[in-house]
Scaffold this motif. Structure first.
Motif, PDB file in Angstrom:
ATOM      1  N   VAL A   1       0.840  -1.196   0.000  1.00  0.00           N
ATOM      2  CA  VAL A   1       0.000   0.000   0.000  1.00  0.00           C
ATOM      3  C   VAL A   1       0.873   1.242   0.000  1.00  0.00           C
ATOM      4  CG1 VAL A   1      -1.632   1.353   1.383  1.00  0.00           C
ATOM      5  CG2 VAL A   1      -2.002  -1.095   1.066  1.00  0.00           C
ATOM      6  N   ARG A   2       1.926   1.243   0.787  1.00  0.00           N
ATOM      7  CA  ARG A   2       2.845   2.380   0.847  1.00  0.00           C
ATOM      8  C   ARG A   2       3.528   2.588  -0.500  1.00  0.00           C
ATOM      9  NH1 ARG A   2       5.732   1.773   5.900  1.00  0.00           N
ATOM     10  NH2 ARG A   2       6.046  -0.207   4.946  1.00  0.00           N
ATOM     11  N   GLU A   3       3.960   1.500  -1.144  1.00  0.00           N
ATOM     12  CA  GLU A   3       4.596   1.616  -2.459  1.00  0.00           C
ATOM     13  C   GLU A   3       3.617   2.156  -3.498  1.00  0.00           C
ATOM     14  OE1 GLU A   3       6.214  -2.193  -3.390  1.00  0.00           O
ATOM     15  OE2 GLU A   3       7.869  -1.976  -1.971  1.00  0.00           O
ATOM     16  N   MET A   4       2.386   1.710  -3.464  1.00  0.00           N
ATOM     17  CA  MET A   4       1.387   2.209  -4.409  1.00  0.00           C
ATOM     18  C   MET A   4       1.100   3.687  -4.158  1.00  0.00           C
ATOM     19  SD  MET A   4       0.772   0.003  -6.623  1.00  0.00           S
ATOM     20  CE  MET A   4      -0.557   0.849  -7.424  1.00  0.00           C
TER      21      MET A   4
ATOM     22  N   VAL B   1       3.266   5.874  -3.047  1.00  0.00           N
ATOM     23  CA  VAL B   1       4.413   6.600  -3.605  1.00  0.00           C
ATOM     24  C   VAL B   1       4.290   6.684  -5.124  1.00  0.00           C
ATOM     25  CG1 VAL B   1       6.910   6.487  -3.981  1.00  0.00           C
ATOM     26  CG2 VAL B   1       5.981   6.102  -1.706  1.00  0.00           C
ATOM     27  N   VAL B   2       3.898   5.606  -5.763  1.00  0.00           N
ATOM     28  CA  VAL B   2       3.719   5.609  -7.216  1.00  0.00           C
ATOM     29  C   VAL B   2       2.605   6.573  -7.596  1.00  0.00           C
ATOM     30  CG1 VAL B   2       2.995   4.210  -9.187  1.00  0.00           C
ATOM     31  CG2 VAL B   2       4.666   3.305  -7.572  1.00  0.00           C
ATOM     32  N   TRP B   3       1.510   6.569  -6.844  1.00  0.00           N
ATOM     33  CA  TRP B   3       0.402   7.475  -7.132  1.00  0.00           C
ATOM     34  C   TRP B   3       0.854   8.934  -7.033  1.00  0.00           C
ATOM     35  CZ3 TRP B   3      -3.743   8.055  -9.668  1.00  0.00           C
ATOM     36  CH2 TRP B   3      -4.643   9.056  -9.362  1.00  0.00           C
ATOM     37  N   LYS B   4       1.620   9.266  -6.002  1.00  0.00           N
ATOM     38  CA  LYS B   4       2.143  10.633  -5.883  1.00  0.00           C
ATOM     39  C   LYS B   4       3.056  10.961  -7.057  1.00  0.00           C
ATOM     40  CE  LYS B   4       3.953  10.593  -1.784  1.00  0.00           C
ATOM     41  NZ  LYS B   4       4.556  10.955  -0.505  1.00  0.00           N
ATOM     42  N   GLY B   5       3.831   9.997  -7.493  1.00  0.00           N
ATOM     43  CA  GLY B   5       4.699  10.207  -8.646  1.00  0.00           C
ATOM     44  C   GLY B   5       3.906  10.450  -9.919  1.00  0.00           C
ATOM     45  N   VAL B   6       2.805   9.749 -10.093  1.00  0.00           N
ATOM     46  CA  VAL B   6       1.956   9.946 -11.272  1.00  0.00           C
ATOM     47  C   VAL B   6       1.350  11.340 -11.257  1.00  0.00           C
ATOM     48  CG1 VAL B   6      -0.204   9.212 -12.364  1.00  0.00           C
ATOM     49  CG2 VAL B   6       1.467   7.503 -11.651  1.00  0.00           C
ATOM     50  N   VAL B   7       0.852  11.771 -10.108  1.00  0.00           N
ATOM     51  CA  VAL B   7       0.264  13.117  -9.996  1.00  0.00           C
ATOM     52  C   VAL B   7       1.328  14.178 -10.263  1.00  0.00           C
ATOM     53  CG1 VAL B   7      -0.801  14.759  -8.400  1.00  0.00           C
ATOM     54  CG2 VAL B   7      -1.595  12.395  -8.466  1.00  0.00           C
ATOM     55  N   ALA B   8       2.494  14.036  -9.643  1.00  0.00           N
ATOM     56  CA  ALA B   8       3.572  15.014  -9.842  1.00  0.00           C
ATOM     57  C   ALA B   8       4.021  15.042 -11.296  1.00  0.00           C
ATOM     58  CB  ALA B   8       4.757  14.688  -8.929  1.00  0.00           C
ATOM     59  N   SER B   9       4.152  13.886 -11.909  1.00  0.00           N
ATOM     60  CA  SER B   9       4.584  13.835 -13.309  1.00  0.00           C
ATOM     61  C   SER B   9       3.551  14.450 -14.236  1.00  0.00           C
ATOM     62  CB  SER B   9       4.867  12.396 -13.720  1.00  0.00           C
ATOM     63  OG  SER B   9       5.973  11.905 -13.005  1.00  0.00           O
ATOM     64  N   THR B  10       2.285  14.274 -13.932  1.00  0.00           N
ATOM     65  CA  THR B  10       1.229  14.878 -14.738  1.00  0.00           C
ATOM     66  C   THR B  10       1.292  16.400 -14.650  1.00  0.00           C
ATOM     67  OG1 THR B  10      -0.181  12.949 -14.382  1.00  0.00           O
ATOM     68  CG2 THR B  10      -1.260  14.971 -15.121  1.00  0.00           C
ATOM     69  N   LEU B  11       1.447  16.907 -13.440  1.00  0.00           N
ATOM     70  CA  LEU B  11       1.546  18.357 -13.261  1.00  0.00           C
ATOM     71  C   LEU B  11       2.811  18.902 -13.926  1.00  0.00           C
ATOM     72  CD1 LEU B  11       0.382  18.665  -9.551  1.00  0.00           C
ATOM     73  CD2 LEU B  11      -0.907  19.275 -11.612  1.00  0.00           C
ATOM     74  N   LEU B  12       3.914  18.196 -13.782  1.00  0.00           N
ATOM     75  CA  LEU B  12       5.160  18.647 -14.382  1.00  0.00           C
ATOM     76  C   LEU B  12       5.110  18.564 -15.910  1.00  0.00           C
ATOM     77  CD1 LEU B  12       7.708  17.170 -11.844  1.00  0.00           C
ATOM     78  CD2 LEU B  12       7.201  19.585 -12.236  1.00  0.00           C
ATOM     79  N   SER B  13       4.357  17.623 -16.445  1.00  0.00           N
ATOM     80  CA  SER B  13       4.182  17.560 -17.896  1.00  0.00           C
ATOM     81  C   SER B  13       3.456  18.799 -18.405  1.00  0.00           C
ATOM     82  CB  SER B  13       3.414  16.301 -18.287  1.00  0.00           C
ATOM     83  OG  SER B  13       4.159  15.154 -17.973  1.00  0.00           O
ATOM     84  N   ALA B  14       2.496  19.268 -17.622  1.00  0.00           N
ATOM     85  CA  ALA B  14       1.804  20.514 -17.985  1.00  0.00           C
ATOM     86  C   ALA B  14       2.769  21.693 -17.942  1.00  0.00           C
ATOM     87  CB  ALA B  14       0.624  20.751 -17.053  1.00  0.00           C
ATOM     88  N   VAL B  15       3.668  21.702 -16.977  1.00  0.00           N
ATOM     89  CA  VAL B  15       4.678  22.760 -16.877  1.00  0.00           C
ATOM     90  C   VAL B  15       5.597  22.733 -18.095  1.00  0.00           C
ATOM     91  CG1 VAL B  15       6.706  23.511 -15.562  1.00  0.00           C
ATOM     92  CG2 VAL B  15       4.610  22.907 -14.363  1.00  0.00           C
TER      93      VAL B  15
ATOM     94  N   PRO C   1      19.703   4.609  -7.394  1.00  0.00           N
ATOM     95  CA  PRO C   1      19.370   3.300  -6.819  1.00  0.00           C
ATOM     96  C   PRO C   1      18.181   3.405  -5.865  1.00  0.00           C
ATOM     97  CG  PRO C   1      21.362   4.186  -5.825  1.00  0.00           C
ATOM     98  CD  PRO C   1      20.973   5.124  -6.923  1.00  0.00           C
ATOM     99  N   ASP C   2      17.421   2.360  -5.802  1.00  0.00           N
ATOM    100  CA  ASP C   2      16.263   2.261  -4.894  1.00  0.00           C
ATOM    101  C   ASP C   2      15.221   3.340  -5.139  1.00  0.00           C
ATOM    102  OD1 ASP C   2      17.455   0.076  -3.674  1.00  0.00           O
ATOM    103  OD2 ASP C   2      18.551   1.353  -2.277  1.00  0.00           O
TER     104      ASP C   2
END
Length: 104
Positions: free
Chosen positions: A9-12, A14-28, A68-69
């Motif tokens: 659940v914790r890993e998912m 983190v991935v979800w936060k990464g998806v949101v951040a990447s989406t916002l940064l793609s708009a930037v 790494p990691d």
């Protein structure tokens, strides 16, 4: 809740936060490259500015994905790093747009 389930659940999360951040940064990224020609005089300077931003983004994205990691997929780390390079330029271009600045 079992320990392994909490870890997944914790890993998912983190991935979800990464998806949101990447989406916002793609708009930037899109905004920065869209606005750049409005404030850059001459085709050579425009191409150079785009090339520098893209090259720096690819370099930083590659470094982020090779760490790494990394707790998210490598491609997601690359997109986040690529977008992070464009983050300083986008607000500057937004301020120039709001002030009505001319080409430089």
């Amino acid at each position: 809740m079992p320990r392994e389930t909490r870890r997944n659940v914790r890993e998912m999360y983190v991935v979800w936060k990464g998806v949101v951040a990447s989406t916002l940064l793609s708009a930037v990224v899109c905004y920065a490259h869209y606005e750049l020609p409005h404030f850059t005089r001459g085709a050579t300077k425009r191409v150079t500015a785009h090339a520098i931003l893209i090259a720096a983004g690819v370099a930083f994205g590659a470094v982020c994905s090779w760490m790494p990691d990394v707790p998210m997929p490598r491609w997601l780390a690359f997109v986040a790093g690529f977008g992070a390079v464009h983050t300083p330029g986008a607000p500057i271009l937004l301020i120039k747009r709001m002030r009505g600045s001319s080409m430089s």
